[in-house]
Design a protein around this motif. Structure first.
Motif, PDB file in Angstrom:
ATOM      1  N   SER A   1       0.839  -1.208   0.000  1.00 22.16           N
ATOM      2  CA  SER A   1       0.000   0.000   0.000  1.00 22.16           C
ATOM      3  C   SER A   1       0.874   1.258   0.000  1.00 22.16           C
ATOM      4  N   HIS A   2       0.390   2.292  -0.693  1.00 22.74           N
ATOM      5  CA  HIS A   2       1.094   3.575  -0.728  1.00 22.74           C
ATOM      6  C   HIS A   2       0.417   4.605   0.179  1.00 22.74           C
ATOM      7  N   ARG A   3      -0.560   4.154   0.955  1.00 24.73           N
ATOM      8  CA  ARG A   3      -1.241   5.068   1.873  1.00 24.73           C
ATOM      9  C   ARG A   3      -0.554   5.009   3.229  1.00 24.73           C
ATOM     10  N   ILE A   4      -0.230   6.175   3.759  1.00 34.28           N
ATOM     11  CA  ILE A   4       0.481   6.241   5.046  1.00 34.28           C
ATOM     12  C   ILE A   4      -0.323   5.571   6.146  1.00 34.28           C
ATOM     13  N   ILE A   5      -1.638   5.807   6.152  1.00 32.30           N
ATOM     14  CA  ILE A   5      -2.452   5.279   7.247  1.00 32.30           C
ATOM     15  C   ILE A   5      -2.454   3.748   7.250  1.00 32.30           C
ATOM     16  N   GLU A   6      -2.438   3.137   6.063  1.00 32.41           N
ATOM     17  CA  GLU A   6      -2.412   1.673   6.013  1.00 32.41           C
ATOM     18  C   GLU A   6      -1.043   1.135   6.406  1.00 32.41           C
ATOM     19  N   SER A   7       0.006   1.871   6.036  1.00 35.62           N
ATOM     20  CA  SER A   7       1.357   1.487   6.448  1.00 35.62           C
ATOM     21  C   SER A   7       1.514   1.605   7.957  1.00 35.62           C
ATOM     22  N   ARG A   8       0.976   2.694   8.514  1.00 33.67           N
ATOM     23  CA  ARG A   8       1.028   2.870   9.978  1.00 33.67           C
ATOM     24  C   ARG A   8       0.224   1.799  10.686  1.00 33.67           C
ATOM     25  N   ASP A   9      -0.973   1.514  10.170  1.00 33.68           N
ATOM     26  CA  ASP A   9      -1.834   0.528  10.822  1.00 33.68           C
ATOM     27  C   ASP A   9      -1.195  -0.860  10.820  1.00 33.68           C
ATOM     28  N   LEU A  10      -0.532  -1.223   9.712  1.00 31.11           N
ATOM     29  CA  LEU A  10       0.131  -2.522   9.662  1.00 31.11           C
ATOM     30  C   LEU A  10       1.260  -2.580  10.686  1.00 31.11           C
ATOM     31  N   ALA A  11       1.981  -1.469  10.843  1.00 34.15           N
ATOM     32  CA  ALA A  11       3.047  -1.427  11.851  1.00 34.15           C
ATOM     33  C   ALA A  11       2.461  -1.559  13.258  1.00 34.15           C
ATOM     34  N   ILE A  12       1.343  -0.892  13.521  1.00 29.85           N
ATOM     35  CA  ILE A  12       0.687  -0.980  14.826  1.00 29.85           C
ATOM     36  C   ILE A  12       0.237  -2.408  15.110  1.00 29.85           C
ATOM     37  N   LEU A  13      -0.394  -3.043  14.128  1.00 32.29           N
ATOM     38  CA  LEU A  13      -0.892  -4.411  14.305  1.00 32.29           C
ATOM     39  C   LEU A  13       0.260  -5.384  14.568  1.00 32.29           C
ATOM     40  N   THR A  14       1.361  -5.194  13.846  1.00 31.26           N
ATOM     41  CA  THR A  14       2.502  -6.098  13.999  1.00 31.26           C
ATOM     42  C   THR A  14       3.167  -5.923  15.361  1.00 31.26           C
ATOM     43  N   VAL A  15       3.393  -4.668  15.749  1.00 30.41           N
ATOM     44  CA  VAL A  15       4.012  -4.405  17.059  1.00 30.41           C
ATOM     45  C   VAL A  15       3.093  -4.896  18.177  1.00 30.41           C
TER      46      VAL A  15
END
Length: 376
Positions: free
Chosen positions: A188-202
């Motif tokens: 994804s090139h959307r910041i919010i989806e990139s951030r959300d994936l990082a949040i879910l993983t952490v």
């Protein structure tokens, strides 16, 4: 903060100037609150006919006032819960012309029995906690402590269990869910989806609570000798001081954080997870994300799962910020890790929560379940 004792009626007088004076050498070592508590305990032992009720009321008032001043040091959610649940009790007392503090054991029993008809058992325990906290703050015996009250709670719990009331918990966010979302969002090139994936993983790997996840900063993140992440968790729900806990993050987890940081262009300082505006840009973050914001990340992920992998969430309620902690606990138990190992990973002070979160997994591992597994 809202006042815990403002606009509430007590059978006490308010005179916050007459502090207790030291009477013995040992008293010189005590602070003013301890002196007041010591004097009050002594006066409560007096005979009814000769007891100085005005002084007793005065001491109760001063102790409550002192507690009000110190309440600013409480965690915000704890204060809000105490304030709202104590207010409910005071309103109930007001309708019945009952004094809320000190409250008699019989009146407290009546209060709980009435509330038991409409609320769950866990809510009753919160009501009891609020009443107990305020009585202890006032230097008074708590009406929640007598044996008859404890027996009453046992009976109520048994009745509610027989009626099918159980402690509900969030739906689990498991590794299988994370794997699907990684494949769906990694490009994804959307910041919010990139951030959300990082949040879910952490959230999944660290088993952090919502507030701990939101407070995560770049300064808390370092690296092990093999390049994995080492996250310091300074304050947890079960530990408020001492050496910080440490959590290891995988290389894949660090990759998710790096991609989010690179895409957003933020500096590696301050809070890691920040608000993303509709313009696909990140603003200045002066305080951590709220619990509502973390919950929204998980609920959005759940909705996405309903579209791309509906069978994996069939029958589940939407995820919340607690779902990753629950799911990680279940996955570790299913993988064969011991209760103690899971307890340490989740930073629980006892195995009780491991039992609660993993009861389905542990049931599958029970002796009879194994014994009858091959029967058809």
């Amino acid at each position: 903060m809202t006042s815990l004792i403002g606009n509430q009626k007590y059978s006490i007088t308010t005179n916050v100037g007459s502090e207790s004076k030291p009477q013995k050498v040992n008293d010189l070592l005590l602070d003013s609150r301890s002196l007041m508590q010591k004097e009050l305990r002594s006066l409560l032992e007096e005979n009814i006919d000769s007891a100085p009720f005005e002084r007793i009321s005065e001491l109760i008032s001063m102790l409550l006032h002192d507690f009000q001043l110190s309440s600013k040091d409480m965690k915000i959610n704890t204060f809000k819960s105490l304030n709202s649940n104590w207010y409910l009790f005071c309103k109930w007392c007001e309708k019945r012309s009952i004094t809320p503090i000190p409250c008699t054991v019989d009146n407290f029993e009546l209060y709980i029995l009435e509330q038991a008809e409409r609320v769950k058992f866990n809510t009753l325990k919160v009501y009891s906690w609020a009443v107990q906290t305020m009585h202890l703050a006032a230097g008074l015996p708590s009406p929640t402590e007598p044996l008859k009250i404890k027996k009453m709670f046992e009976k109520i719990e048994g009745y509610k269990l027989s009626e099918g009331e159980y402690i509900s918990q969030a739906s689990a966010f498991n590794e299988s869910h994370l794997d699907v979302l990684e494949r769906a969002l990694s490009d994804s090139h959307r910041i919010i989806e990139s951030r959300d994936l990082a949040i879910l993983t952490v959230a999944y790997e660290s088993m952090l609570r919502e507030s701990e996840l939101a407070r995560m900063t770049f300064e808390q993140l370092s690296f092990t000798r093999d390049g994995r992440g080492l996250l310091l968790v300074p304050i947890t729900k079960s530990r408020h001081s001492g050496e910080p806990d440490k959590v290891v993050l995988s290389l894949k987890c660090l990759d998710a954080i790096d991609k989010y940081v690179e895409m957003s262009g933020i500096e590696r300082t301050g809070y890691v997870f920040r608000k993303v505006h509709k313009s696909n840009k990140i603003g200045k973050q002066v305080k951590p994300l709220s619990g509502v914001a973390i919950d929204k990340v998980f609920s959005n992920a759940f909705r996405k799962m309903e579209i791309i992998a509906p069978r994996l969430v069939r029958g589940n309620t939407p995820w919340s910020g607690h779902s990753a902690r629950l799911g990680a606990c279940q996955d570790l138990l299913a993988a064969g890790f011991s209760l103690l190992e899971v307890q340490v990973s989740g930073r629980w002070s006892s195995p009780a929560m491991v039992y609660r979160y993993g009861r389905d997994i542990l049931a599958e591992d029970g002796a009879m379940a194994k014994f009858r597994a091959e029967k058809r």
